[in-house]
Design a protein around this motif. Structure first.
Motif, PDB file in Angstrom:
ATOM      1  N   ASP A   1       1.105   3.290   7.156  1.00 28.02           N
ATOM      2  CA  ASP A   1      -0.095   4.108   6.997  1.00 28.02           C
ATOM      3  C   ASP A   1       0.210   5.585   7.237  1.00 28.02           C
ATOM      4  N   ALA A   2       1.340   5.852   7.875  1.00 27.92           N
ATOM      5  CA  ALA A   2       1.699   7.224   8.229  1.00 27.92           C
ATOM      6  C   ALA A   2       2.259   7.970   7.018  1.00 27.92           C
ATOM      7  N   VAL A   3       2.044   9.262   7.016  1.00 26.27           N
ATOM      8  CA  VAL A   3       2.628  10.120   5.989  1.00 26.27           C
ATOM      9  C   VAL A   3       3.986  10.593   6.498  1.00 26.27           C
ATOM     10  N   TYR A   4       5.034  10.231   5.787  1.00 27.38           N
ATOM     11  CA  TYR A   4       6.375  10.629   6.204  1.00 27.38           C
ATOM     12  C   TYR A   4       7.233  10.952   4.998  1.00 27.38           C
ATOM     13  N   GLU A   5       7.912  12.079   5.067  1.00 29.38           N
ATOM     14  CA  GLU A   5       8.947  12.456   4.114  1.00 29.38           C
ATOM     15  C   GLU A   5      10.102  13.022   4.928  1.00 29.38           C
ATOM     16  N   ASN A   6      11.332  12.688   4.555  1.00 29.55           N
ATOM     17  CA  ASN A   6      12.486  13.256   5.243  1.00 29.55           C
ATOM     18  C   ASN A   6      12.415  14.786   5.280  1.00 29.55           C
ATOM     19  N   CYS A   7      11.866  15.358   4.215  1.00 26.60           N
ATOM     20  CA  CYS A   7      11.777  16.821   4.101  1.00 26.60           C
ATOM     21  C   CYS A   7      11.003  17.450   5.257  1.00 26.60           C
ATOM     22  N   MET A   8      10.073  16.704   5.843  1.00 24.49           N
ATOM     23  CA  MET A   8       9.270  17.248   6.934  1.00 24.49           C
ATOM     24  C   MET A   8      10.131  17.618   8.137  1.00 24.49           C
ATOM     25  N   LEU A   9      11.313  17.006   8.246  1.00 23.36           N
ATOM     26  CA  LEU A   9      12.197  17.255   9.381  1.00 23.36           C
ATOM     27  C   LEU A   9      13.432  18.059   8.998  1.00 23.36           C
ATOM     28  N   CYS A  10      13.472  18.535   7.758  1.00 20.26           N
ATOM     29  CA  CYS A  10      14.645  19.253   7.263  1.00 20.26           C
ATOM     30  C   CYS A  10      14.323  20.731   7.068  1.00 20.26           C
TER      31      CYS A  10
ATOM     32  N   GLY B   1       0.847  -1.178   0.000  1.00 24.04           N
ATOM     33  CA  GLY B   1       0.000   0.000   0.000  1.00 24.04           C
ATOM     34  C   GLY B   1       0.886   1.232   0.000  1.00 24.04           C
ATOM     35  N   HIS B   2       0.583   2.162   0.862  1.00 26.15           N
ATOM     36  CA  HIS B   2       1.392   3.378   0.957  1.00 26.15           C
ATOM     37  C   HIS B   2       2.766   3.037   1.522  1.00 26.15           C
ATOM     38  N   THR B   3       3.798   3.615   0.941  1.00 28.07           N
ATOM     39  CA  THR B   3       5.158   3.375   1.415  1.00 28.07           C
ATOM     40  C   THR B   3       5.846   4.692   1.745  1.00 28.07           C
ATOM     41  N   ALA B   4       6.870   4.598   2.561  1.00 27.48           N
ATOM     42  CA  ALA B   4       7.720   5.743   2.887  1.00 27.48           C
ATOM     43  C   ALA B   4       9.168   5.288   2.758  1.00 27.48           C
ATOM     44  N   ARG B   5      10.078   6.257   2.768  1.00 25.09           N
ATOM     45  CA  ARG B   5      11.493   5.932   2.609  1.00 25.09           C
ATOM     46  C   ARG B   5      12.337   6.730   3.589  1.00 25.09           C
ATOM     47  N   MET B   6      13.435   6.119   3.996  1.00 26.94           N
ATOM     48  CA  MET B   6      14.466   6.815   4.750  1.00 26.94           C
ATOM     49  C   MET B   6      15.767   6.665   3.977  1.00 26.94           C
ATOM     50  N   ASN B   7      16.504   7.785   3.875  1.00 24.56           N
ATOM     51  CA  ASN B   7      17.710   7.800   3.042  1.00 24.56           C
ATOM     52  C   ASN B   7      18.916   8.246   3.859  1.00 24.56           C
ATOM     53  N   PRO B   8      19.992   7.476   3.866  1.00 26.27           N
ATOM     54  CA  PRO B   8      21.193   7.879   4.602  1.00 26.27           C
ATOM     55  C   PRO B   8      21.673   9.265   4.161  1.00 26.27           C
TER      56      PRO B   8
END
Length: 235
Positions: A191-200, A135-142
């Protein structure tokens, strides 16, 4: 380890490419030769694998690698599997760019390489979704946030085994990837909405995917400052 590879041709039309690169029509003849060289060799590539995820105290264990990241721990608290991946424009375009002495021609090839990388990333996303019914996916990038530093590239590459090398990727001593037009990370279903940008908080970022949320770091992740307060992470 279930490692999968993707390699696609990338052959946009000349008109489409000129639009993407915003080429002045008066420079079409000059650009055309570079365009022909690019489409002749472009073969962007991706590799990913399926790995189990578990939490142990303050560490997230992905496969056999341990990551001490507060953001990852919160994001993957209920995640049982993840998909380490690497996406690249391909060695062919990278080597073509290195052969260019003219700065403008090299910039054209670099831009074309960026578009090629994005295209194979889209294909990898499609294959992941269809193969694993995600379903919905998110990513974390080093390297995207201090809490998940670029040194985590080493652990991620270990998760991929020889997969990165097979698509022509190498990791420098400073954990940068060659070819430059490459990206790596860990994708997971949520299910959560997450983008690294939200914390940058970086302003005027050309690749920003979501607005900065100043309160998110402390409210959701209990960090002293969004993206900061990182503990020592897997290397």
């Amino acid at each position: 380890m279930n490692t999968q590879f993707i390699s696609i041709p990338f052959q946009p039309s000349l008109a489409e490419t000129m639009t993407m690169l915003k080429i002045d029509p008066e420079m079409e003849d000059e650009f055309c030769d570079v365009y022909e060289e690019c489409i002749a060799v472009a073969r962007p590539k991706a590799v990913f694998c399926l790995t189990p995820v578990r939490q142990e105290q303050n560490e997230t264990v992905i496969g056999e690698e341990r990551f001490r990241s507060r953001i990852m721990q919160v994001n993957m608290q209920k995640v049982g599997r993840a998909f380490p991946y690497a996406v690249s424009c391909g060695r062919e375009l990278y080597e073509l760019a290195q052969r260019k002495d003219d700065p403008l021609e090299r910039w054209w090839v670099d831009c074309f390489s960026q578009f090629a990388m994005r295209e194979v990333d889209k294909e990898m996303t499609r294959v992941l979704a269809e193969t694993y019914r995600l379903g919905h996916t998110a990513r974390m990038n080093p390297g995207s946030l201090p809490d998940f530093p670029i040194t985590c590239q080493r652990a991620l590459f270990r998760l991929l085994g020889d997969g990165a090398a097979k698509i022509g990727l190498e990791l420098t001593s400073t954990c940068l990837m060659l070819p430059y037009k490459s990206v790596s990370g860990i994708a997971y279903e949520t299910d959560a909405v997450y983008e690294n940008c939200m914390l940058c908080p970086r302003e005027n970022c050309p690749t920003r995917r979501a607005p900065y949320d100043a309160a998110m770091g402390s409210a959701t992740y209990h960090l002293s400052d969004a993206g900061s307060g990182a503990e020592e992470t897997a290397q």
